[in-house]
Design a protein around this motif. Structure first.
Motif, PDB file in Angstrom:
ATOM      1  N   UNK A   1       1.091  -1.368  -0.313  1.00 34.01           N
ATOM      2  CA  UNK A   1       0.107   0.032   0.007  1.00 34.01           C
ATOM      3  C   UNK A   1       0.741   0.933  -0.262  1.00 34.01           C
ATOM      4  N   UNK A   2       2.112   1.109   0.449  1.00 34.25           N
ATOM      5  CA  UNK A   2       2.924   2.507   0.582  1.00 34.25           C
ATOM      6  C   UNK A   2       3.373   2.373  -0.354  1.00 34.25           C
ATOM      7  N   UNK A   3       3.415   1.447  -1.260  1.00 39.58           N
ATOM      8  CA  UNK A   3       4.716   1.627  -2.727  1.00 39.58           C
ATOM      9  C   UNK A   3       3.924   1.344  -3.481  1.00 39.58           C
ATOM     10  N   UNK A   4       2.374   1.696  -2.968  1.00 41.81           N
ATOM     11  CA  UNK A   4       1.963   1.425  -4.330  1.00 41.81           C
ATOM     12  C   UNK A   4       1.693   0.328  -5.464  1.00 41.81           C
TER      13      UNK A   4
ATOM     14  N   UNK B   1      -1.827   0.658   9.488  1.00 42.26           N
ATOM     15  CA  UNK B   1      -1.818  -1.258   9.648  1.00 42.26           C
ATOM     16  C   UNK B   1      -2.394  -1.724  10.904  1.00 42.26           C
ATOM     17  N   UNK B   2      -1.917  -1.255  11.904  1.00 48.09           N
ATOM     18  CA  UNK B   2      -3.074  -1.760  12.992  1.00 48.09           C
ATOM     19  C   UNK B   2      -4.348  -0.891  12.740  1.00 48.09           C
TER      20      UNK B   2
ATOM     21  N   UNK C   1      -4.714   0.099  -4.371  1.00 45.80           N
ATOM     22  CA  UNK C   1      -3.985   1.015  -3.370  1.00 45.80           C
ATOM     23  C   UNK C   1      -4.252   2.108  -2.527  1.00 45.80           C
ATOM     24  N   UNK C   2      -5.359   3.136  -3.774  1.00 50.51           N
ATOM     25  CA  UNK C   2      -5.931   4.076  -2.816  1.00 50.51           C
ATOM     26  C   UNK C   2      -6.988   3.939  -2.577  1.00 50.51           C
ATOM     27  N   UNK C   3      -7.771   2.903  -2.471  1.00 47.96           N
ATOM     28  CA  UNK C   3      -8.711   2.643  -1.846  1.00 47.96           C
ATOM     29  C   UNK C   3      -8.985   2.198  -0.391  1.00 47.96           C
ATOM     30  N   UNK C   4      -7.418   0.851  -0.433  1.00 44.53           N
ATOM     31  CA  UNK C   4      -7.260   0.673   1.086  1.00 44.53           C
ATOM     32  C   UNK C   4      -6.814   1.588   1.748  1.00 44.53           C
TER      33      UNK C   4
END
Length: 962
Positions: A271-274, A289-290, A279-282
């Motif tokens: 997600x951080x790296x795309x 992460x928590x 990724x954008x929706x998540x």
């Protein structure tokens, strides 16, 4: 409300007209190849004026809708939806239609606020006609709103499809919640409507459209929409009337696939790296992460029941989808593809590897679906149906289900991964096949063989260069071994009868594994438990007892070897056995590698034997209680006992009779002497002369110290930080700088003695619970048992924490298990001295607090810094020493700081008092099993008086009540 509706209408009209006017202005500019930045002064003034009215209307509408949400929650419903008792009156102010229409407008979250108003109404008890209006109107309104939003998005070329989903995420989540609430709050309208229950008519079509919309939303990339609906799908499928309806079936496959998809963990680094597809929706769905991990845990927990219900309702589709998913994962990731996030040293997969994540996400759906499949869909076709016509539909489903599961099972059996993490996942998936093996055991032998082979799994990389050095197992391989052992036990518990035919081969393989030095201690316990569980399924009592005795023969021999006999001759022997004596002569011996390994090996061999006996004994007793007579062989009692006792089981029962149901019973003749010697010498170590000698030595004194684990529990630490050995843990706080993982005997002594004493008390509790303590064959040994467990010297010198174990694990069980006719002969000799002692112990324990009026314990805590001051007083062993000893709970906290030592002391003082009170309440039937039994007895007495046989219970079927 009329004024509010008028305000909404006026402002929405203003909004629509202004939007239309601005659109016309932009179109006019476009015809002249101009933009809004190229307007004339007059045009700009007019545009700004219209835009100001538009923005004011948007803000006012948004605020009005926020106010209306409160009205929808509390105002009378007929004011909002205008429903008469039977029909919908044509409303003057139709708020519902207004809210549905305003779902189209995204400005200032008008669409979200409108959905919130509808959601507030859906939580109310709507009239059926109003509810039907919601059901019919909502799908169309949402479709129109979605088309309008898509049109607006298409007008913006820079906005991608994912960008539009991100922008609309809050709205879609609100809609998913709204749809769920409308159904869940009015589920009774489904079950009471004849047309819906028959599955015909316009209402069923409307319901189908509504459910179709819900299933489309379940497939949204954001798991939040899925989570909003989980309760309603579970409710629908739990209802026996609804779950059987044909109109439900088309939607279940898509729901099942969606929830399986969302149970696969998302790798947050992607997600951080795309790198993730969405990724954008998540990233928009969770703050980090928590929060995502918390959500995933919740959805998996709630999803377990839903998956089982879907499998129960539509077994054919569930089995087919599951098989397809397993085949896809095996094909795409069975060899560890794509081989990312590898361990740099071993080149093996890690927890973050994509293949590992995929298999981990498949485990729970596999378990839930296989567990949820109805028995009729798994049973083999017998060719007869007890004279009734064969159900062709069920027969077709059964054939399909068994075919899918056969393919699934064969695929998992034939999959032979080499990577440790993949083998770990395979072991877990093989465990889940127990639900299939119960009805089709074709692949059971290969599955059990695979799990057994994993018990001595080795590192998949090359062995160490120096062949003389033992191979050090990786954490992954150790985890694989432990998981495989647990899976073996789980399979044995579920289908023990299917393993009985191959018991001889299993026993041979188990003995081969047990004879190797490569097996880790937990796996030894797993093997013993596995074999004992299978043994309880053997029908012949004599064969069952002989098998358990054969399995435990090595453990019994370990307890009777020469080294153990010497160690159990006296407390001095045990002190020498643990390496404590040598520490005084040679302080360096406690860190000498060869000495540490020798002492540790000897202790582990001795303790493991006791622990294995305890584990197998408990398992056999649990199995005996599940037999028809609850483990009490009433049918073997003599007739004369019936006239002498209130209940036929209140009296001594011979070991031979008890062994009919519990195969572990005959072993007590060999176990009890060793058990009593072990407990006697262990408690004897705390007598004053031994304490005085060991506390005076700077190394030996730590044998009496509490463990790091006890300090950790007393201070109520947070396990999220890594436990005892994590950040902020207590490892190395009792023996400064050393913990039990280090190659040092000193920090191990406290844990060894604690688990040894605890195991002895549990074995005594098992002896009592199995009623062997009251057997005639042990009458000659009972006096010796009393001399150990009720020894005044032992009672006086036990620490508070020892006494708490003694109460909970032995004395409380004695209260429950002792037959009433044996109170004087078997309970009184033990209980009387204990109660007399407890009065003095509690008085002196609380005296410092009661006399000083302060709760401070700082002056009472015994540490390594002040323990030499009590050596002389300890050697006397008089009342002065006892008062001081009880005031500090008998504790020695080693190098622990005063504050933590005070909290430990406070905990043990309160705990011994609480455990004493709990046992008293249990003895007086104020809590626990006895209280429940008396409550049930009172219910039955009331049922007899009211002549209500439905509330009567039936006892075990024996010759006394058959």
């Amino acid at each position: 409300l009329p004024q509010m509706f008028a305000l909404l209408s006026d402002q929405y009209s203003t909004l629509s007209s202004c939007r239309e006017r601005m659109g016309q202005m932009i179109e006019f500019l476009a015809t002249q190849n101009r933009t809004i930045h190229q307007m004339t002064t007059d045009e700009q003034n007019e545009y700004n004026s219209v835009n100001s009215k538009y923005q004011a209307a948007v803000c006012l509408l948004s605020q009005c809708l926020a106010t209306c949400e409160r009205f929808c929650a509390y105002m009378p419903l007929d004011w909002m939806v205008c429903v008469a008792s039977k029909t919908i009156v044509t409303p003057t102010h139709d708020f519902v239609s207004a809210y549905l229409h305003m779902l189209r407008d995204k400005e200032k979250s008008i669409h979200i606020n409108s959905a919130a108003c509808l959601d507030a109404l859906s939580l109310r008890k709507l009239e059926k006609e109003a509810w039907l209006k919601f059901m019919t109107s909502l799908p169309n309104a949402i479709a129109e709103a979605n088309n309008e939003h898509m049109k607006q998005g298409n007008n913006n070329p820079s906005m991608s499809e994912e960008d539009m989903l991100v922008e609309q995420l809050s709205f879609h989540r609100a809609l998913s919640k709204l749809l769920s609430q409308i159904l869940s709050s009015h589920i009774q309208y489904l079950t009471t409507d004849k047309e819906i229950m028959k599955g015909t008519g316009e209402k069923v079509q409307s319901l189908g459209t509504f459910l179709q919309l819900m299933t489309e939303m379940v497939g949204h990339p954001s798991g939040h929409l899925c989570a909003e609906q989980i309760n309603i799908w579970t409710t629908l499928l739990r209802d026996p009337q609804i779950s059987k309806k044909q109109w439900m079936m088309p939607f279940l496959p898509r729901v099942l696939v969606a929830y399986i998809d969302h149970m696969v963990r998302i790798r947050w680094a992607d997600i951080y790296e795309g790198a993730h597809k969405f990724s954008a929706i998540v990233e928009e769905s969770w703050d980090g992460k928590e929060e995502y991990e918390s959500w995933l845990c919740n959805i998996r927990s709630k999803g377990s029941l839903l998956l089982r219900l879907i499998a129960k309702t539509d077994p054919e589709q569930a089995a087919s989808i599951l098989n397809t998913r397993v085949q896809n994962v095996l094909t795409n990731h069975g060899n560890g593809q794509p081989g990312d996030n590898l361990n740099p040293q071993t080149k093996g997969l890690t927890q973050l590897s994509y293949a590992n994540i995929q298999f981990e996400g498949l485990q729970q759906p596999l378990d839930n679906i296989l567990n949820g499949l109805p028995a009729w869909s798994l049973q083999a076709e017998t060719g007869s149906n007890n004279g009734y016509p064969v159900d062709l539909k069920r027969a077709k489903i059964r054939t399909s289900v068994r075919s899918s599961l056969s393919q699934l099972a064969n695929s998992l059996i034939s999959w032979i991964p080499t990577d440790a993490w993949l083998r770990h996942r395979r072991a877990a998936m093989l465990e889940n096949l127990k639900y299939v093996w119960k009805y089709d055991a074709t692949t059971l032998p290969q599955g059990v063989d695979s799990l057994l082979s994993y018990l001595n799994a080795r590192n998949e990389w090359e062995s160490p260069i120096n062949c003389n050095e033992p191979e050090r197992l990786s954490g992954e391989v150790i985890g694989l071994r432990k998981k495989s052992g647990l899976c073996l036990v789980s399979v044995a518990k579920y289908i023990p009868d299917l393993l009985v035919p191959g018991l001889e081969q299993l026993c041979g393989k188990a003995k081969e594994l047990l004879s190797s030095n490569d097996l880790i201690p937990p796996n030894r316990m797993h093997l013993y438990e596995f074999l004992s569980v299978v043994a309880t399924a053997v029908e012949d009592p004599l064969l069952r007892s002989n098998f358990v005795a054969d399995v435990l023969s090595s453990s019994l021999n370990d307890l009777e070897n020469d080294d153990v006999k010497v160690a159990l001759n006296s407390p001095d022997g045990l002190i020498d056995f643990l390496g404590i004596t040598e520490a005084k002569r040679n302080p360096a011996s406690v860190t000498d590698p060869s000495n540490v390994k020798r002492v540790t090996h000897n202790y582990c061999q001795f303790y493991s034997a006791l622990n294995q006996l305890l584990s197998v004994g408990k398992r056999c007793h649990e199995a005996a209680k599940k037999r028809p007579n609850c483990g009490i062989p009433l049918q073997h009692l003599q007739d004369k006992s019936l006239n002498q006792q209130n209940f036929p089981d209140e009296g001594p029962v011979s070991i031979r009779d008890l062994a009919v149901d519990d195969p572990f019973i005959p072993l007590w003749v060999r176990i009890l002497p060793v058990l009593l010697r072990t407990l006697d010498v262990t408690l004897g170590m705390w007598h004053p002369r031994f304490q005085a000698a060991l506390l005076g030595n700077s190394i030996q004194r730590y044998a009496y110290a509490i463990s790091d684990d006890e300090v950790y529990i007393s201070n109520a630490q947070n396990n999220a930080a890594g436990g005892v050995f994590g950040v902020g843990g207590t490892a190395g706080s009792v023996v400064n700088g050393w913990d039990r993982r280090d190659l040092n005997l000193v920090p191990r002594w406290s844990g060894w003695l604690n688990e040894l004493r605890n195991t002895c008390f549990q074995l005594l509790g098992l002896l009592t619970n199995q009623r062997v303590l009251f057997a005639p064959e042990l009458a000659s040994s009972f006096a010796h048992l009393v001399s150990v467990v009720a020894n005044p010297d032992h009672l006086k010198t036990m620490e508070h924490r020892h006494m708490t174990q003694y109460w909970k694990q032995f004395l409380e069980v004695l209260f429950w298990s002792c037959p009433s006719t044996l109170y004087n002969s078997h309970m009184a000799p033990i209980i009387r001295p204990v109660f007399e002692h407890m009065q003095q112990r509690l008085d002196w324990s609380w005296a410092p607090i009661l006399e000083s009026g302060s709760a401070s314990n700082l002056d009472l805590v015994l540490t390594s810094r002040n323990c030499e001051c009590v050596v002389e007083m300890t050697s006397r062993g008089d009342n002065e020493w006892l008062k001081s000893y009880y005031a500090r709970g008998g504790l020695f906290v080693g190098d622990l700081d005063q504050v933590k030592g005070e909290s430990v002391l406070e905990k043990v003082r309160v705990e011994i008092t609480r455990s004493y009170c709990d046992v008293i309440q249990s003895a007086l039937a104020l809590k626990g099993d006895w209280a429940l039994a008396l409550a049930n007895q009172a219910k039955q007495e009331q049922a007899i008086k009211k002549n209500d046989p439905s509330k009567l219970n039936c006892g075990p079927k024996t010759r006394l009540n058959d």
